[in-house]
Design a protein around this motif. Structure first.
Motif, PDB file in Angstrom:
ATOM      1  N   ALA A 356       0.832  -1.205   0.000  1.00  0.00           N
ATOM      2  CA  ALA A 356       0.000   0.000   0.000  1.00  0.00           C
ATOM      3  C   ALA A 356       0.867   1.255   0.000  1.00  0.00           C
ATOM      4  N   LEU A 357       1.900   1.260   0.820  1.00  0.00           N
ATOM      5  CA  LEU A 357       2.800   2.412   0.883  1.00  0.00           C
ATOM      6  C   LEU A 357       3.505   2.629  -0.450  1.00  0.00           C
ATOM      7  N   ALA A 358       3.967   1.543  -1.067  1.00  0.00           N
ATOM      8  CA  ALA A 358       4.692   1.662  -2.329  1.00  0.00           C
ATOM      9  C   ALA A 358       3.826   2.293  -3.411  1.00  0.00           C
ATOM     10  N   LEU A 359       2.578   1.837  -3.534  1.00  0.00           N
ATOM     11  CA  LEU A 359       1.690   2.396  -4.558  1.00  0.00           C
ATOM     12  C   LEU A 359       1.341   3.845  -4.246  1.00  0.00           C
ATOM     13  N   THR A 360       1.171   4.156  -2.975  1.00  0.00           N
ATOM     14  CA  THR A 360       0.853   5.526  -2.573  1.00  0.00           C
ATOM     15  C   THR A 360       1.987   6.487  -2.916  1.00  0.00           C
ATOM     16  N   LEU A 361       3.211   6.126  -2.560  1.00  0.00           N
ATOM     17  CA  LEU A 361       4.327   7.031  -2.844  1.00  0.00           C
ATOM     18  C   LEU A 361       4.661   7.052  -4.339  1.00  0.00           C
ATOM     19  N   ARG A 362       4.354   5.971  -5.052  1.00  0.00           N
ATOM     20  CA  ARG A 362       4.505   6.013  -6.517  1.00  0.00           C
ATOM     21  C   ARG A 362       3.543   7.032  -7.101  1.00  0.00           C
ATOM     22  N   MET A 363       2.365   7.122  -6.553  1.00  0.00           N
ATOM     23  CA  MET A 363       1.405   8.144  -6.969  1.00  0.00           C
ATOM     24  C   MET A 363       1.966   9.541  -6.692  1.00  0.00           C
ATOM     25  N   GLY A 364       2.569   9.718  -5.523  1.00  0.00           N
ATOM     26  CA  GLY A 364       3.197  10.996  -5.216  1.00  0.00           C
ATOM     27  C   GLY A 364       4.281  11.340  -6.215  1.00  0.00           C
ATOM     28  N   ARG A 365       5.059  10.349  -6.627  1.00  0.00           N
ATOM     29  CA  ARG A 365       6.111  10.565  -7.618  1.00  0.00           C
ATOM     30  C   ARG A 365       5.513  11.043  -8.936  1.00  0.00           C
ATOM     31  N   ALA A 366       4.400  10.481  -9.345  1.00  0.00           N
ATOM     32  CA  ALA A 366       3.740  10.921 -10.577  1.00  0.00           C
ATOM     33  C   ALA A 366       3.274  12.372 -10.458  1.00  0.00           C
ATOM     34  N   LEU A 367       2.744  12.740  -9.303  1.00  0.00           N
ATOM     35  CA  LEU A 367       2.284  14.119  -9.101  1.00  0.00           C
ATOM     36  C   LEU A 367       3.448  15.101  -9.086  1.00  0.00           C
ATOM     37  N   ASP A 368       4.648  14.614  -8.765  1.00  0.00           N
ATOM     38  CA  ASP A 368       5.835  15.472  -8.777  1.00  0.00           C
ATOM     39  C   ASP A 368       6.321  15.783 -10.190  1.00  0.00           C
ATOM     40  N   GLN A 369       5.702  15.173 -11.196  1.00  0.00           N
ATOM     41  CA  GLN A 369       6.132  15.366 -12.584  1.00  0.00           C
ATOM     42  C   GLN A 369       4.968  15.855 -13.438  1.00  0.00           C
ATOM     43  N   PRO A 370       4.416  17.029 -13.139  1.00  0.00           N
ATOM     44  CA  PRO A 370       3.216  17.505 -13.841  1.00  0.00           C
ATOM     45  C   PRO A 370       3.436  17.796 -15.319  1.00  0.00           C
ATOM     46  N   ASP A 371       4.667  17.968 -15.733  1.00  0.00           N
ATOM     47  CA  ASP A 371       4.931  18.257 -17.140  1.00  0.00           C
ATOM     48  C   ASP A 371       5.144  17.000 -17.971  1.00  0.00           C
ATOM     49  N   ASP A 372       5.137  15.850 -17.352  1.00  0.00           N
ATOM     50  CA  ASP A 372       5.318  14.578 -18.042  1.00  0.00           C
ATOM     51  C   ASP A 372       3.936  14.000 -18.350  1.00  0.00           C
ATOM     52  N   GLU A 373       3.606  13.936 -19.631  1.00  0.00           N
ATOM     53  CA  GLU A 373       2.270  13.506 -20.042  1.00  0.00           C
ATOM     54  C   GLU A 373       1.953  12.096 -19.544  1.00  0.00           C
ATOM     55  N   ARG A 374       2.909  11.197 -19.661  1.00  0.00           N
ATOM     56  CA  ARG A 374       2.669   9.824 -19.228  1.00  0.00           C
ATOM     57  C   ARG A 374       2.411   9.755 -17.736  1.00  0.00           C
ATOM     58  N   GLN A 375       3.139  10.546 -16.954  1.00  0.00           N
ATOM     59  CA  GLN A 375       2.934  10.546 -15.508  1.00  0.00           C
ATOM     60  C   GLN A 375       1.574  11.132 -15.149  1.00  0.00           C
ATOM     61  N   ARG A 376       1.134  12.132 -15.890  1.00  0.00           N
ATOM     62  CA  ARG A 376      -0.200  12.689 -15.636  1.00  0.00           C
ATOM     63  C   ARG A 376      -1.271  11.643 -15.902  1.00  0.00           C
ATOM     64  N   LYS A 377      -1.121  10.910 -16.986  1.00  0.00           N
ATOM     65  CA  LYS A 377      -2.107   9.872 -17.303  1.00  0.00           C
ATOM     66  C   LYS A 377      -2.061   8.739 -16.270  1.00  0.00           C
ATOM     67  N   PHE A 378      -0.862   8.394 -15.849  1.00  0.00           N
ATOM     68  CA  PHE A 378      -0.719   7.377 -14.810  1.00  0.00           C
ATOM     69  C   PHE A 378      -1.435   7.823 -13.535  1.00  0.00           C
ATOM     70  N   ALA A 379      -1.207   9.064 -13.136  1.00  0.00           N
ATOM     71  CA  ALA A 379      -1.842   9.586 -11.919  1.00  0.00           C
ATOM     72  C   ALA A 379      -3.355   9.613 -12.060  1.00  0.00           C
ATOM     73  N   ARG A 380      -3.826   9.949 -13.256  1.00  0.00           N
ATOM     74  CA  ARG A 380      -5.278   9.978 -13.479  1.00  0.00           C
ATOM     75  C   ARG A 380      -5.900   8.616 -13.178  1.00  0.00           C
ATOM     76  N   LEU A 381      -5.252   7.545 -13.616  1.00  0.00           N
ATOM     77  CA  LEU A 381      -5.795   6.213 -13.401  1.00  0.00           C
ATOM     78  C   LEU A 381      -5.591   5.740 -11.967  1.00  0.00           C
ATOM     79  N   VAL A 382      -4.388   5.916 -11.445  1.00  0.00           N
ATOM     80  CA  VAL A 382      -4.058   5.346 -10.137  1.00  0.00           C
ATOM     81  C   VAL A 382      -4.764   6.084  -8.999  1.00  0.00           C
ATOM     82  N   THR A 383      -5.187   7.312  -9.235  1.00  0.00           N
ATOM     83  CA  THR A 383      -6.022   7.981  -8.242  1.00  0.00           C
ATOM     84  C   THR A 383      -7.238   7.136  -7.916  1.00  0.00           C
ATOM     85  N   ALA A 384      -7.876   6.576  -8.945  1.00  0.00           N
ATOM     86  CA  ALA A 384      -9.062   5.737  -8.732  1.00  0.00           C
ATOM     87  C   ALA A 384      -8.690   4.326  -8.312  1.00  0.00           C
ATOM     88  N   VAL A 385      -7.675   3.742  -8.954  1.00  0.00           N
ATOM     89  CA  VAL A 385      -7.263   2.374  -8.612  1.00  0.00           C
ATOM     90  C   VAL A 385      -6.812   2.294  -7.155  1.00  0.00           C
TER      91      VAL A 385
END
Length: 549
Positions: A356-385
């Motif tokens: 649970a911690l690993a997936l949560t902090l991976r989400m934080g890592r995606a949010l730290d990269q707002p200019d990376d399109e792939r990371q934004r899309k990843f965050a969009r999905l993992v927010t719900a997952v």
């Protein structure tokens, strides 16, 4: 013999010493490693300091804040309407510490690599001490992206929202050193279906973004009603729109915002949740008129992320308490933590917590990269997952941890009952499980690039045979569009477990990764404590807890 000789009937022994005053960061090796893995090593000093605070005086404050619930004061003794909620000083202590350490503000004030990760880790420590105060902290943090859509309003409010001074006084915003933000979206007839709302907004002038309106209607759930302003939804002639509604009008008078009653909740007892009415309440439109849901989703995405953090934190504290107890409690002449079946249970709980911690902090890592399109899309999905899976796993995991402690985990002197009651709020608030799973389907099917981001993240399962086979089955399931809504929970679960397994493999810790994959994708059972043979449970326990068997 004298009767006084019988006054003492027994000696107290074989009782665990309470886990008090522990540095919650120092005892959490998985947190330390994942923080570094996702670019947050620069924040270790801050987390060391906050871990000491959270495990000590804030833990004590958490018990006091929950034992002394908020009290609603509707009128003064002369009959004048007040609409105030009074809190125990311990609650203010918790809020003050979190705000002073930047939990609602850090990534916005000083964005840098790992800022969202460090902030998530700090919130993770805070929520272990007391989770109810996390509600206003989360909404204050999450309001920033939504308010930035309306620069004129943001210019006035953000300096107070991003302040590191906690100011609970009931005053107009200009007179405050800091501000907190709440949210009021749902109404009794619609709940999650906000399109069923009936609250209406009437323009005081020309109307439009940034302009003043008066709102008339009700909200069935208004979180943290003593906040300085609330993001809320109301209909205009062009549709459902988003508004910022302050507690005070520009002239300093109280706004027409009326608390009807506080909710009597299962948990989350230190925090006030309420029913409110707007009787011509002043509010300013945020974002485009008629686009209220997309506007407030900017806030909801962040609050859902914090539900992941909060549930991960509750699980970690439950694990710490259970491991601490079992390392001391003797049964049959041996500590519980030395006995094979209990080791199976504790090790399984440790795997759940770390994944649970690993997936949560991976989400934080995606949010730290707002200019990376792939990371934004990843965050969009993992927010719900992540919101679905981690929050859904927490209650059962905490229940198991309490069971490890027997009666000591069931009585209110322990923190376990509070953790257990708190867990369901994260799965229910900001969209229940079904809402999250349908959002997963929506993101995968209707938003360009989301599926590609997921497939890129999963790859071939790092070549691990069991994960590779699981990913292949997941590919097939995603391509099958028949009765997808019926299967949405299974699809979401399969995505979550695949992501967690991949992250654990990526970290390079074969002990944890192999055990998780064997348990979740192999021969593990349906309840905790059914790990298959061949797992080094003693090593897992030594990693997850400073109390070795």
């Amino acid at each position: 013999m004298k009767p006084s000789l019988y006054a003492e009937t027994h000696e107290v022994f074989n009782q665990a010493v309470p886990l008090e005053g522990a540095n919650l960061y120092r005892l959490d090796l998985p947190l330390q490693e994942w923080l570094r893995h996702f670019g947050g090593a620069w924040g270790e000093g801050r987390l060391e300091a906050y871990g000491e605070l959270a495990g000590g005086e804030l833990m004590t404050a958490g018990f006091l804040a929950n034992e002394n619930k908020p009290v609603f004061k509707s009128h003064d003794r002369y009959g004048h309407r007040l609409d105030l909620v009074e809190f125990h000083p311990a609650y203010h202590q918790l809020m003050s510490a979190a705000i002073a350490h930047g939990i609602p503000s850090m990534p916005w004030v000083a964005p840098r690599e790992g800022a969202q990760v460090v902030r998530a880790a700090m919130s993770y420590l805070h929520s272990q001490a007391e989770a109810g105060s996390g509600c206003p902290l989360t909404m204050t943090f999450a309001s920033v992206p939504a308010l930035r859509l309306q620069p004129d309003i943001a210019e006035r409010w953000l300096p107070k929202i991003l302040s590191r001074e906690y100011d609970p006084r009931n005053l107009p915003i200009e007179q405050k050193r800091g501000a907190t933000i709440g949210m009021a979206m749902t109404e009794k007839q619609g709940g999650t279906d906000v399109r069923a709302n009936t609250t209406h907004a009437y323009p005081l002038g020309g109307g439009g973004p940034g302009q003043a309106y008066e709102l008339v209607g009700h909200k069935w759930f208004c979180s943290a009603p003593m906040c300085d302003a609330f993001l809320t939804l109301a209909y205009t002639d062009k549709g459902l729109s988003c508004f910022l509604l302050p507690r005070h009008r520009d002239d300093g008078s109280r706004n027409q915002f009326y608390i009807q009653r506080l909710k009597n909740k299962l948990g989350n007892c230190s925090n006030a949740s309420s029913e409110v009415e707007y009787r011509g309440a002043l509010a300013w439109m945020i974002g485009e008129e008629g686009r209220g849901v997309p506007t407030i989703i900017e806030m909801v995405a962040m609050t859902r992320f914090d539900c992941m953090i909060g549930s991960s934190a509750l699980m970690r504290q439950a694990l710490s308490q259970a491991a601490h107890h079992c390392a001391q409690r003797q049964v049959g002449g041996r500590a519980l933590a030395e006995q094979p079946l209990m080791q199976n249970v504790l090790a399984d709980l440790a795997l759940e917590s770390e994944a649970a911690l690993a997936l949560t902090l991976r989400m934080g890592r995606a949010l730290d990269q707002p200019d990376d399109e792939r990371q934004r899309k990843f965050a969009r999905l993992v927010t719900a997952v992540g919101k679905y899976w981690i929050c859904k796993r927490a209650p059962a995991m905490i229940n198991e941890a309490a069971e490890c402690m027997g009666g000591a985990g069931y009585v209110e002197d322990s923190i376990l009952p509070r953790l257990y009651r708190e867990a369901p709020v994260n799965s229910t608030w900001e969209g229940s499980g079904n809402v999250q799973c349908l959002d997963v389907l929506r993101a995968l099917s209707k938003e360009r690039g989301v599926l590609d981001a997921l497939l890129a993240e999963l790859g071939d399962g790092h070549g691990e045979p069991r994960l590779k086979a699981h990913v292949a089955r997941l590919h097939s399931a995603l391509q099958d569009r028949e009765d997808s809504q019926y299967r949405a929970r299974q699809l979401t679960e399969d995505i979550a477990v695949a992501l967690q397994a991949g992250l654990l493999l990526e970290s390079g810790n074969s002990l944890v990764a192999d055990a998780f994959i064997a348990a979740r994708l192999g021969e593990g059972g349906r309840v905790y404590g059914t790990l298959p043979r061949g797992i080094d449970v003693q090593a897992l326990l030594a990693r997850s807890s400073p109390y070795p068997a």
